[in-house]
Design a protein around this motif. Structure first.
Motif, mmCIF file in Angstrom:
data_model
loop_
_atom_site.group_PDB
_atom_site.id
_atom_site.type_symbol
_atom_site.label_atom_id
_atom_site.label_comp_id
_atom_site.label_asym_id
_atom_site.label_seq_id
_atom_site.Cartn_x
_atom_site.Cartn_y
_atom_site.Cartn_z
ATOM 1 N N GLU A 1 26.250 4.545 38.130
ATOM 2 C CA GLU A 1 26.085 3.880 38.816
ATOM 3 C C GLU A 1 26.342 4.347 40.163
ATOM 4 N N ILE A 2 25.801 3.541 41.120
ATOM 5 C CA ILE A 2 26.260 3.575 42.544
ATOM 6 C C ILE A 2 26.510 3.568 43.594
ATOM 7 N N GLY A 3 27.525 2.951 44.278
ATOM 8 C CA GLY A 3 28.192 1.367 44.452
ATOM 9 C C GLY A 3 27.437 1.912 46.411
ATOM 10 N N ASP A 4 27.450 0.337 46.526
ATOM 11 C CA ASP A 4 27.065 0.623 47.948
ATOM 12 C C ASP A 4 27.760 1.104 48.803
ATOM 13 N N ASP A 5 29.098 1.693 48.630
ATOM 14 C CA ASP A 5 29.706 2.711 49.534
ATOM 15 C C ASP A 5 28.995 4.236 48.617
ATOM 16 N N SER A 6 28.129 4.241 48.338
ATOM 17 C CA SER A 6 27.581 5.632 47.707
ATOM 18 C C SER A 6 28.205 6.469 47.420
ATOM 19 N N VAL A 7 29.724 5.439 46.624
ATOM 20 C CA VAL A 7 30.540 6.340 45.095
ATOM 21 C C VAL A 7 29.636 6.450 43.535
ATOM 22 N N ILE A 8 29.937 7.385 43.419
ATOM 23 C CA ILE A 8 29.327 8.357 42.151
ATOM 24 C C ILE A 8 30.194 8.108 41.227
ATOM 25 N N TYR A 9 29.424 6.405 39.582
ATOM 26 C CA TYR A 9 30.870 6.794 39.017
ATOM 27 C C TYR A 9 30.163 7.005 37.552
ATOM 28 N N VAL A 10 30.785 7.769 36.643
ATOM 29 C CA VAL A 10 29.641 7.872 35.376
ATOM 30 C C VAL A 10 30.626 6.690 34.674
ATOM 31 N N VAL A 11 29.873 5.538 34.052
ATOM 32 C CA VAL A 11 30.537 4.885 33.198
ATOM 33 C C VAL A 11 30.233 4.874 31.747
ATOM 34 N N ILE A 12 30.675 4.029 31.098
ATOM 35 C CA ILE A 12 30.371 3.455 29.756
ATOM 36 C C ILE A 12 30.335 2.229 29.406
ATOM 37 N N LYS A 13 29.821 1.369 28.724
ATOM 38 C CA LYS A 13 29.746 0.266 28.493
ATOM 39 C C LYS A 13 29.491 -0.017 27.461
ATOM 40 N N GLU A 14 29.771 -0.810 26.073
ATOM 41 C CA GLU A 14 29.055 -1.483 25.221
ATOM 42 C C GLU A 14 29.323 -3.290 25.069
ATOM 43 N N ARG A 15 28.069 -3.766 24.950
ATOM 44 C CA ARG A 15 27.927 -4.904 25.016
ATOM 45 C C ARG A 15 28.618 -5.751 26.039
ATOM 46 N N GLY A 16 28.540 -4.747 26.567
ATOM 47 C CA GLY A 16 29.551 -6.051 28.397
ATOM 48 C C GLY A 16 31.168 -5.496 28.837
ATOM 49 N N VAL A 17 31.618 -4.788 27.517
ATOM 50 C CA VAL A 17 32.500 -4.794 28.138
ATOM 51 C C VAL A 17 32.930 -3.258 28.383
ATOM 52 N N GLU A 18 33.417 -3.001 29.956
ATOM 53 C CA GLU A 18 33.809 -1.447 30.358
ATOM 54 C C GLU A 18 34.329 -0.196 29.254
ATOM 55 N N TYR A 19 33.716 0.609 28.743
ATOM 56 C CA TYR A 19 35.362 1.571 28.256
ATOM 57 C C TYR A 19 36.031 2.674 29.113
ATOM 58 N N GLU A 20 35.155 3.272 30.109
ATOM 59 C CA GLU A 20 34.808 4.210 30.279
ATOM 60 C C GLU A 20 34.322 3.907 31.412
ATOM 61 N N ARG A 21 35.177 4.932 33.152
ATOM 62 C CA ARG A 21 34.476 4.612 34.282
ATOM 63 C C ARG A 21 34.931 6.263 35.345
ATOM 64 N N ASN A 22 34.110 7.279 34.822
ATOM 65 C CA ASN A 22 34.489 8.039 35.513
ATOM 66 C C ASN A 22 34.719 8.852 37.117
ATOM 67 N N PHE A 23 35.033 8.543 38.184
ATOM 68 C CA PHE A 23 34.603 9.135 39.395
ATOM 69 C C PHE A 23 34.143 10.587 39.636
ATOM 70 N N CYS A 24 33.139 10.874 40.403
ATOM 71 C CA CYS A 24 32.140 12.330 39.939
ATOM 72 C C CYS A 24 32.261 12.323 42.128
ATOM 73 N N ARG A 25 32.148 13.750 42.087
ATOM 74 C CA ARG A 25 32.228 13.815 43.741
ATOM 75 C C ARG A 25 31.457 13.986 44.302
#
Length: 154
Positions: free
Chosen positions: A79-103
């Motif tokens: 997921e790349i936000g509008d502010d250009s921040v990069i995240y690796v996200v794990i989501k299942e059935r609409g529930v977000e389990y993990e969000r990791n910031f990436c440099r």
């Protein structure tokens, strides 16, 4: 500093005219118009993912990471936000389990394939009746080193 994707590296000229950037590449003109940092990161990361997939070969389609598109099956996506921040996200059935910031995009690629490489190895070995967890872990490490030998994985 923004790093342009590989297909735009062989530039011979870069000049601006009327607010547009014209990039000359081997007698072809490529126009990048209104591309913000988020779009450039998306293009760069998509290219890196495609290159990694081609190095690995035979990757099931559900294990190919997507950008800004959740598969809702607990597989990671970027997921790349509008502010250009990069995240690796794990989501299942609409529930977000993990969000990791990436440099940067390389960090995102490593995090994506750390998750997916075990499943890729398992998919490749699914017809082998003699596979073991140790063999899968060795295969996972081999897959990660195939993508980028300079990653420190120990």
């Amino acid at each position: 500093m923004i790093v342009l994707p590989v297909n735009l590296i062989l530039l011979t000229r870069n000049y601006k005219e009327n607010g547009y950037s014209f990039l000359m590449e081997n007698d072809k003109t490529t126009m990048i118009r209104d591309m913000n940092k988020k779009e450039l990161l998306t293009v760069e990361l998509q290219e890196k993912i495609s290159k990694a997939i081609s190095k690995i070969g035979n990757v099931p389609s559900h294990l190919i990471p997507k950008i800004n598109e959740s598969n809702d099956d607990a597989y990671p996506y970027v997921e790349i936000g509008d502010d250009s921040v990069i995240y690796v996200v794990i989501k299942e059935r609409g529930v977000e389990y993990e969000r990791n910031f990436c440099r940067d995009t390389d960090d995102a690629l490593l995090k994506l394939f750390r998750y997916n490489s075990y499943e890729i190895a398992r998919a490749k070995e699914k017809n082998n009746p003699n596979y073991s967890v140790e063999k899968l872990k060795d295969m996972q490490l081999k897959i990660l080193k195939t993508i980028n030998p300079s990653w420190n994985l120990e």
